[in-house]
Design an enzyme around this catalytic site. Sequence first.
Site, mmCIF file in Angstrom:
data_model
loop_
_atom_site.group_PDB
_atom_site.id
_atom_site.type_symbol
_atom_site.label_atom_id
_atom_site.label_comp_id
_atom_site.label_asym_id
_atom_site.label_seq_id
_atom_site.Cartn_x
_atom_site.Cartn_y
_atom_site.Cartn_z
ATOM 1 N N LEU A 159 0.587 -1.276 0.355
ATOM 2 C CA LEU A 159 0.179 0.236 0.277
ATOM 3 C C LEU A 159 0.923 1.509 0.003
ATOM 4 O O LEU A 159 1.127 2.518 -0.829
ATOM 5 C CB LEU A 159 -0.832 -0.013 1.028
ATOM 6 N N HIS A 213 -6.808 -0.324 -0.769
ATOM 7 C CA HIS A 213 -5.446 -0.631 -0.847
ATOM 8 C C HIS A 213 -4.575 -0.622 -2.570
ATOM 9 O O HIS A 213 -3.874 -0.482 -3.471
ATOM 10 C CB HIS A 213 -5.018 -1.936 -0.980
ATOM 11 N N TYR A 286 -13.279 7.972 6.611
ATOM 12 C CA TYR A 286 -11.977 8.373 6.681
ATOM 13 C C TYR A 286 -11.652 7.330 5.578
ATOM 14 O O TYR A 286 -10.746 7.982 5.241
ATOM 15 C CB TYR A 286 -12.495 7.175 8.054
ATOM 16 N N TYR A 287 -12.431 6.233 5.401
ATOM 17 C CA TYR A 287 -11.408 5.321 3.927
ATOM 18 C C TYR A 287 -11.531 6.514 3.213
ATOM 19 O O TYR A 287 -10.973 6.255 1.671
ATOM 20 C CB TYR A 287 -11.394 4.188 4.442
ATOM 21 N N ARG A 289 -11.966 9.628 2.204
ATOM 22 C CA ARG A 289 -10.912 10.495 2.232
ATOM 23 C C ARG A 289 -9.840 10.595 1.887
ATOM 24 O O ARG A 289 -9.142 10.667 1.175
ATOM 25 C CB ARG A 289 -10.877 11.131 3.888
ATOM 26 N N HIS A 440 -13.362 -2.933 6.700
ATOM 27 C CA HIS A 440 -13.248 -1.928 7.350
ATOM 28 C C HIS A 440 -14.840 -1.347 8.647
ATOM 29 O O HIS A 440 -14.397 -0.460 8.805
ATOM 30 C CB HIS A 440 -12.377 -0.726 7.428
ATOM 31 N N HIS A 442 -17.380 -2.008 10.826
ATOM 32 C CA HIS A 442 -18.178 -2.270 12.407
ATOM 33 C C HIS A 442 -19.300 -3.271 12.019
ATOM 34 O O HIS A 442 -19.984 -3.446 11.455
ATOM 35 C CB HIS A 442 -17.419 -1.211 13.007
ATOM 36 N N ARG A 465 -6.357 2.650 17.277
ATOM 37 C CA ARG A 465 -5.728 3.160 16.993
ATOM 38 C C ARG A 465 -4.796 3.811 16.434
ATOM 39 O O ARG A 465 -5.456 4.918 16.687
ATOM 40 C CB ARG A 465 -5.974 2.729 14.495
ATOM 41 N N GLU A 691 -20.527 31.376 35.441
ATOM 42 C CA GLU A 691 -20.419 30.843 36.374
ATOM 43 C C GLU A 691 -22.192 30.636 36.319
ATOM 44 O O GLU A 691 -23.190 30.182 37.214
ATOM 45 C CB GLU A 691 -20.210 30.808 37.838
#
Lengths: 761, 761
Positions: A159, A213, A286-287, A289, A440, A442, A465, A691
């Site tokens: 990769l 990949h 995420y992937y 991207r 990847h 879940h 990770r 406050e």
Amino acid sequence: MAFKNISKLVAILIFTVGILVSCKEQSPNSNMDQAISNEGHPNLILTKKGVSHIRQKLGQVPLFDKSLEAAKQEVDLEIGLEIEVPIPKDFSGGYTHERHKRNFLMLQKAGVLYQILNEEKYAKYVKDMLMEYEAMYKTLPVHPQTRSYARGKLFWQCLNDSNWLVYVSQAYDCIYDYLSQEERDKLENNLFRPFADFISIENPQFYNRVHNHSTWGNAAVGMIGLVMGDEDLIHRALYGIENDGLDPDAKDNDGGFIKDKEGRAGFLANLEEPFSPDGYYTEGPYYQRYAMYPFLIFAEALDNVKPELKIFEHKDGVLLKSVHALLQLSDADGEFFPLNDGQKGMSYYSRELVTAVDIAYYYGGKNPELLSIAEKQDQVLLDDTGFAVALGVNDGAIEPFVKKSINLSDGPNGNQGGVGVLRTDTVELVFKYAAQGSSHGHYDKLSFSLYDDGEEVIQDYGLARFVNIEQKGGGNYLKENTTWAKQSIAHNTIIQNETSHFEAKYEVGSKFHSDLYFFNIENPNVQIVSAKEQNAYPGTDMHRTMAIIKDEDFERPYVMDIMRVNSETKNQYDLPYYFIGQVVKTNFSYNAPKLLKPLGDKNGYQHLYLEGEGKPSGSNTMLSWLNNERFYTLTSATDNKDELLFTRIGANDPEFNLRREAALIMRRKNADNTIFASIIETHGGYSPVSELALNSNSNVSEIKVIYNNAAYTALSMTTVNDKTKLFILANEEASAQTKHNLEINGKNYEWTGPYHLIKTD
Amino acid sequence: MAFKNISKLVAILIFTVGILVSCKEQSPNSNMDQAISNEGHPNLILTKKGVSHIRQKLGQVPLFDKSLEAAKQEVDLEIGLEIEVPIPKDFSGGYTHERHKRNFLMLQKAGVLYQILNEEKYAKYVKDMLMEYEAMYKTLPVHPQTRSYARGKLFWQCLNDSNWLVYVSQAYDCIYDYLSQEERDKLENNLFRPFADFISIENPQFYNRVHNHSTWGNAAVGMIGLVMGDEDLIHRALYGIENDGLDPDAKDNDGGFIKDKEGRAGFLANLEEPFSPDGYYTEGPYYQRYAMYPFLIFAEALDNVKPELKIFEHKDGVLLKSVHALLQLSDADGEFFPLNDGQKGMSYYSRELVTAVDIAYYYGGKNPELLSIAEKQDQVLLDDTGFAVALGVNDGAIEPFVKKSINLSDGPNGNQGGVGVLRTDTVELVFKYAAQGSSHGHYDKLSFSLYDDGEEVIQDYGLARFVNIEQKGGGNYLKENTTWAKQSIAHNTIIQNETSHFEAKYEVGSKFHSDLYFFNIENPNVQIVSAKEQNAYPGTDMHRTMAIIKDEDFERPYVMDIMRVNSETKNQYDLPYYFIGQVVKTNFSYNAPKLLKPLGDKNGYQHLYLEGEGKPSGSNTMLSWLNNERFYTLTSATDNKDELLFTRIGANDPEFNLRREAALIMRRKNADNTIFASIIETHGGYSPVSELALNSNSNVSEIKVIYNNAAYTALSMTTVNDKTKLFILANEEASAQTKHNLEINGKNYEWTGPYHLIKTD
């Protein structure tokens, strides 16, 4: 204004001087006149015509000039040091890994600087370093680290070798004409062609997949092919390797299947498979991207060299749609929702998204909303696309990028579930009813996460990770990614009998997806999504409906959450809410154990400590918490036999790989047909400076499921000021046109469409 | 620029119209001509002359206009609602508490608006509300909540009643001339004088102390006295009540003594006692901020009405010095270091600091550095001082407020220890060697906290309280403040035999203080402080030296920490480091227990879970962690018999009152004369956007104590590149002039002053 003009002047002066100096120093190999013609190199990402245009406008387009200056400063600093091409040895985060990574980034930038600034030192730097790679590569064995299913040579996995070639192809294109034929032959025969063969023919298990990949591998082979004019490589890039001899049961390091079910491979297959028609990428943002860079940069190269392929029109323009989808999958701060394996904090400020935004702007009809993202990114690509963006920003043609509620289908044909994002004011709800999401993915069907003003309110854990931090497992996936992050209990969804969806079996999970029931955002005050899952637990059907509702009787929008479960058997159901913040109040009592024990011994439960255990005090369970100066309250209709568990992540985590964060889990035992219904309020605020605590109490006095059968579910909610709302859901008829008629407690209700929300006070 | 001018114009128009309208609506009671003379009211905070000046410049000073407009909007909104003066019932955070609090804030603002805008509606609003208070107060019993040692009438404690009167005095002054004599008599006889008597004569245990509570009480009584021209009240404010009949052993709710040791009371005593000559307030910056308002606003009033008192020159100008000290006790974001009881997040953006900065600017020689703070605050007081600040900002006379290393003595005469703040680049170290700090003091002699760029690296816990969040213990101190936050183990300092300093006995702790050994910031590369403590554990001497060192062999500044302990007996010593962030790496192995148990059963240890237990792997113990995108490493010279304990706060905390944060504790048993020496590095960085981890490893290969006796201690440190540094400390001779000569391992060292830092490689 005055200052801006001075900066411009200085920039013009700098560049003028730069060009004069570079003309003087011009090497015999480089030919400025030739560079202006439209044939030959560069033609991959930069084009001769583009370079000529950019050179004419230098110093006049601030955003471009700034990006150019940043690249120049970075590369000049590197050129001042000795070139280092170390023998590969380390994992990501380690010295040799990071050095080779930095090298390819510098090579690409130096090539661009050579073209734009026409200074020979950049070409020489690229040439010298490439020759060092050539000298080393000829005899380089496979990388000494053995962990990868596809070991690279420069890096521990193919990769990263592919990353190298994607960037270096661009550098080579930029100095192609600077090199002699002999030099080119040397590099092509000893470095580039063997390199391309290694990551493809010699590693089909890496190259011939439908996977991010392989996208990198395909782009790498294709881009160097385009530069070298090697049709074999280009064909291999687009269509993969025939007869790869791969075992159909083989898996990669992440547990994903290697061989595509239908035997597809190559760039076009990769473009086909992971993207839905809406541009959603099945692995998650995420992937997406990560994958965007090779997708888009190779597409740009293909469009430059082989415009007849019309790559940007492929699959109804999916590449450009995917940029839009990706931007919509970010929170108010531009950070991507961490669906599946996603490292939190990754955002549209990443270099991949600079590429994505610039290319999408240039090839996608110059949408002025993209300019507002580019302006925030404060940098552009140093090519025609980035130049166009910088010009657009300069011309002030910017419009705000509006994030709306959006439903994104998953699957190549858009029929494998999806992801719904609901947005109202500052509240964002992410609802996942997608396919497995490749290796990847879940195991969290019908899960959700909730954001307020870009801050997490109810979190999705993301991955386990520390990407590229070598001290943490070599920067790679930690074992807790499998034992915790992927498990269903790590998510805000139903877990049956303490077992993950599909028993967390990838082979099973990847066969199925949830199904959209309906997504309706027509009423700006009721943004709603509903989906069903029938395969996570065979014999059990799950149906979740979530909405963000604006209501004049509430200070701020609230979330409604109805999870119906129907099973053929009696089971235990856990429904966690991973709230972020400090507990402010509960309406139930609980025992806090003296010793903390793990909640279970497998399926992720071994990573949860039980911090408190209680029972509902009445028919409603209420938890208020404070985070980021705002109050939040979860109110749930609970049964007096339910168990209420306060948990904290961190058990069986000796290396402190997991964050010590909390959840409230509602546990119901011996249930077959059951329903969990909750309201999540965002309310009030607290400032540690003034406050003052404003509106710190919930506005909900009671919620009650007043009707629930196969056909309909009705939820009634009363506020502290005795305003009552009734929400009715048609469970089996999602059509917007269908008329319904239902009697509840002697009162008749009539409406059209799958839901009905009314005031009844 | 154009926009700015337009805004100005609009502002001028708005105010012109406002004044025209108000002239038209002018009441017979108000007299504009009279308001320009310099006699009569207002004279407390606003003055006739000041009001006249401000009126002339309206619309021309943007920062003032903006603050005025904000006040106007807020008050106009309130005026539009019904006046509410509810019968008192609730604790802080509750409805009646917050309503009365809001009322006094609105009254003060409305009074000011009446003066500046000359619109009768504001005067009428003040009058109407005051008459409602008058009607209620006459027969009002003491507040129903019984928790306080000094119950108020409007609020649960006299403290809040005093807050009310400090603000309302200002409102009364502003509308004094608007009221008829009869109205004034009614208010003074039925409301103000009984109110002042109640919080003073009827509550001497509250009023006649040296304590921030009393400062509020004194200011309240004094300010209403100044408005009413009542010399008795003014005298009572300045000098307290004679013959108060207080029990010398009585304590308040926080456990502090009521009666001053020397019997002093009144505003001047309160000015004398808690402030050191450097302007440090013994309770710490959080309470200094709270106390600043009555100190400064009453001082301003005294200066206006009784300039002959020269209040701002009192004790060598301590009031103005204290503002400077307080600003220096804030981190890079302006947040106060949470020494003793301090709620994190409180900052110089609070309204008390707007008051402090404006008054300090006006009365303290118009220091242009204060304007940069005022500019960040983005608001000013609506009086002469705020107007002067706004003018200064407008004139562009701003200079940056530079925070430097600073040593602030504690105690009325500056000889009761102190607080040292070391600053180098973005690193800030706060070292506490102060006196007990009154009833808000924590038992943490020679403790420290560390900041980087305003973010906590090694934290001080602060208080255990959610101020004004009624759901959390009525917004008051939680019992965990005593059982955890005040205990020594909650701080980064030495704990002997698992017992807090002074056994956490206030009576004992308040008799003692640590002593400065030396503070030296002459060398910008070695900012250093050293102090000794001989009373926390009778028979045991502690001596800690801390420095921030800039060194060309290190990427960023590092901290050196040398803690010497000498005891007459063998003891167990614990030294915790409350690091904030995620563990990245350790160089020692440890067992992570399956079940989490509390580390002890008392003195704060009952609140710590033991998450890991190990031994040093060699002569050095190393822990690296990641926080806020930066790496940090603690390297300590340890003994192979030491125990290394990973702990986490949260045991015995059933209501989730404590934050679940970590520490590494070094435990040494059976030690009498021993030394703990550590280096704390700030290094590298990690971005979740670029996913690059830079310089993530420690630069220290070894640290070693190579010499240690009564006279000298020497620490040697070697970097990974074999650069060696030697630090020698003279333990008994702090003079900067003294020459030293010492042989270590056969080599002779000569130097002058208490420490010597050299390269030896």
